[in-house]
Design a protein around this motif. Structure first.
Motif, PDB file in Angstrom:
ATOM      1  N   ILE A   8       0.852  -1.192   0.000  1.00 53.27           N
ATOM      2  CA  ILE A   8       0.000   0.000   0.000  1.00 53.27           C
ATOM      3  C   ILE A   8       0.884   1.236   0.000  1.00 53.27           C
ATOM      4  O   ILE A   8       1.882   1.302   0.727  1.00 53.27           O
ATOM      5  CB  ILE A   8      -0.966   0.031   1.210  1.00 53.27           C
ATOM      6  CG1 ILE A   8      -1.863   1.281   1.146  1.00 53.27           C
ATOM      7  CG2 ILE A   8      -0.222  -0.059   2.538  1.00 53.27           C
ATOM      8  CD1 ILE A   8      -3.016   1.262   2.149  1.00 53.27           C
ATOM      9  N   THR A  12      -1.893   7.158   0.802  1.00 55.83           N
ATOM     10  CA  THR A  12      -3.317   6.870   0.977  1.00 55.83           C
ATOM     11  C   THR A  12      -3.795   7.258   2.368  1.00 55.83           C
ATOM     12  O   THR A  12      -4.918   7.747   2.537  1.00 55.83           O
ATOM     13  CB  THR A  12      -3.563   5.365   0.752  1.00 55.83           C
ATOM     14  OG1 THR A  12      -3.126   5.019  -0.562  1.00 55.83           O
ATOM     15  CG2 THR A  12      -5.021   5.000   0.925  1.00 55.83           C
ATOM     16  N   LEU A  28      -3.109  -1.033   9.459  1.00 58.73           N
ATOM     17  CA  LEU A  28      -2.682  -1.653   8.204  1.00 58.73           C
ATOM     18  C   LEU A  28      -2.289  -3.110   8.430  1.00 58.73           C
ATOM     19  O   LEU A  28      -2.656  -4.000   7.650  1.00 58.73           O
ATOM     20  CB  LEU A  28      -1.511  -0.881   7.599  1.00 58.73           C
ATOM     21  CG  LEU A  28      -1.830   0.508   7.050  1.00 58.73           C
ATOM     22  CD1 LEU A  28      -0.547   1.205   6.616  1.00 58.73           C
ATOM     23  CD2 LEU A  28      -2.816   0.419   5.891  1.00 58.73           C
ATOM     24  N   GLU A 241      -3.729   2.100  -3.611  1.00 60.38           N
ATOM     25  CA  GLU A 241      -3.587   3.537  -3.354  1.00 60.38           C
ATOM     26  C   GLU A 241      -4.875   4.274  -3.667  1.00 60.38           C
ATOM     27  O   GLU A 241      -5.614   3.918  -4.587  1.00 60.38           O
ATOM     28  CB  GLU A 241      -2.458   4.164  -4.187  1.00 60.38           C
ATOM     29  CG  GLU A 241      -2.212   5.620  -3.783  1.00 60.38           C
ATOM     30  CD  GLU A 241      -1.302   6.389  -4.725  1.00 60.38           C
ATOM     31  OE1 GLU A 241      -0.663   7.342  -4.251  1.00 60.38           O
ATOM     32  OE2 GLU A 241      -1.251   6.062  -5.921  1.00 60.38           O
ATOM     33  N   TRP A 250     -10.523   3.528   5.654  1.00 59.48           N
ATOM     34  CA  TRP A 250     -10.159   2.178   6.087  1.00 59.48           C
ATOM     35  C   TRP A 250     -11.023   1.129   5.404  1.00 59.48           C
ATOM     36  O   TRP A 250     -10.537   0.047   5.068  1.00 59.48           O
ATOM     37  CB  TRP A 250     -10.245   2.066   7.608  1.00 59.48           C
ATOM     38  CG  TRP A 250      -9.180   2.883   8.274  1.00 59.48           C
ATOM     39  CD1 TRP A 250      -9.339   3.992   9.038  1.00 59.48           C
ATOM     40  CD2 TRP A 250      -7.767   2.663   8.175  1.00 59.48           C
ATOM     41  NE1 TRP A 250      -8.119   4.486   9.424  1.00 59.48           N
ATOM     42  CE2 TRP A 250      -7.138   3.690   8.912  1.00 59.48           C
ATOM     43  CE3 TRP A 250      -6.981   1.701   7.544  1.00 59.48           C
ATOM     44  CZ2 TRP A 250      -5.748   3.773   9.042  1.00 59.48           C
ATOM     45  CZ3 TRP A 250      -5.599   1.793   7.670  1.00 59.48           C
ATOM     46  CH2 TRP A 250      -5.006   2.816   8.403  1.00 59.48           C
ATOM     47  N   VAL A 253      -9.550   0.916   1.841  1.00 55.46           N
ATOM     48  CA  VAL A 253      -8.284   0.182   1.833  1.00 55.46           C
ATOM     49  C   VAL A 253      -8.520  -1.313   2.003  1.00 55.46           C
ATOM     50  O   VAL A 253      -7.899  -2.138   1.325  1.00 55.46           O
ATOM     51  CB  VAL A 253      -7.367   0.733   2.943  1.00 55.46           C
ATOM     52  CG1 VAL A 253      -6.212  -0.213   3.226  1.00 55.46           C
ATOM     53  CG2 VAL A 253      -6.838   2.111   2.562  1.00 55.46           C
TER      54      VAL A 253
END
Length: 266
Positions: A8, A12, A28, A241, A250, A253
């Protein structure tokens, strides 16, 4: 054919990182990310290296200016680090490749200017080799907005690069520039060692200098991500991204991560 590893781009979650570095890396890691792509790392390499180590996270790639000369393409008030400073910081972080993330639009309008950029990146790559670090270039849409002898400037650029210099193809921005991204990946072949897996509706069509308003989680837009991934036989990293996302970052992602794991990537 290689199977790209999931990563990632930390841009971002830039606001989250500023507010809480450890908390952001924890989230993450909880999603499943084991790799990240750092930006702005030269001035904080020690801090980031320690934080990544605490969370079991690696940063095999990063973004830093290498071919822009002494003028920062994003903020003229900020000094551009030398290639030696970039590679020394990258070495502390255990990076294997540094991608230059931006060269100004007016440098993609002629073969002469494209050649100057290629020469600059080739020179940086020669320095990077001394640190055990390779060099690449990451596109936006300016490398596709014109054609020279019927070809995209990025393709001309690729042919002028030293064989050791690679490309990180941002699929969203290439599509925004009018490229058939799967066909482009096929043509670029083993030059493409990383992909930015980024999606959008392309309505309105994004332009440089304005924050995109159309980006959506991977697999929910019109960018041919799956076809491009299938064509990327030499890609080592698939990098989630968002430049900007109006929803819960979140959630966005996580959907991007799950889009890639559903394809068998880890």
């Amino acid at each position: 054919m290689t199977t790209p590893a999931i990563s990632i781009q930390l841009w971002t979650v830039r606001d989250e990182l500023t507010a809480d570095l450890d908390g952001t890396l924890t989230q993450l890691s909880d999603i499943g990310f084991r790799n990240v792509e750092a930006f702005g790392f030269v001035s904080r390499a020690d801090e980031l290296a320690a934080a990544f180590a605490r969370h079991g996270i690696a940063s095999p790639t990063g973004h830093a200016s290498l071919a822009s000369g002494t003028e920062n393409p994003f903020d003229a008030s900020i000094a551009v680090p030398t290639p030696e400073e970039v590679f020394a910081a990258a070495q502390k972080l255990g990076m294997t490749t540094v991608f230059d993330p931006f060269v100004a639009p007016d440098r993609w309008e002629s073969v002469e200017e494209i050649t100057k950029t290629a020469d600059a990146l080739n020179a940086a790559a020669a320095i990077g080799a001394g640190y055990g670090i390779s060099v690449g270039y990451h596109n936006h849409n300016q490398e596709f907005l014109t054609k020279i002898d019927g070809r995209f400037p990025l393709e001309i650029f690729a042919e002028l690069l030293d064989p050791a210099v690679s490309l990180e193809l941002d699929l969203y921005w290439a599509a925004a520039g009018g490229a058939d991204v799967a066909a482009l990946v096929e043509r670029l072949g083993d030059r493409v060692t990383a992909l930015h897996v980024k999606d959008g509706t392309l309505e309105p069509l994004p332009t440089l200098g304005a924050v995109p308003t159309d980006q959506v989680p991977a697999g929910q837009g019109v960018v041919a991500l799956s076809a491009a991934l299938d064509a990327a036989h030499s890609a080592q990293y698939a990098v989630v991204e968002f430049d900007a996302y109006p929803g819960d970052i979140w959630q966005g992602v996580r959907v991007g991560y799950e889009f890639l794991t559903a394809r068998g990537l880890v």
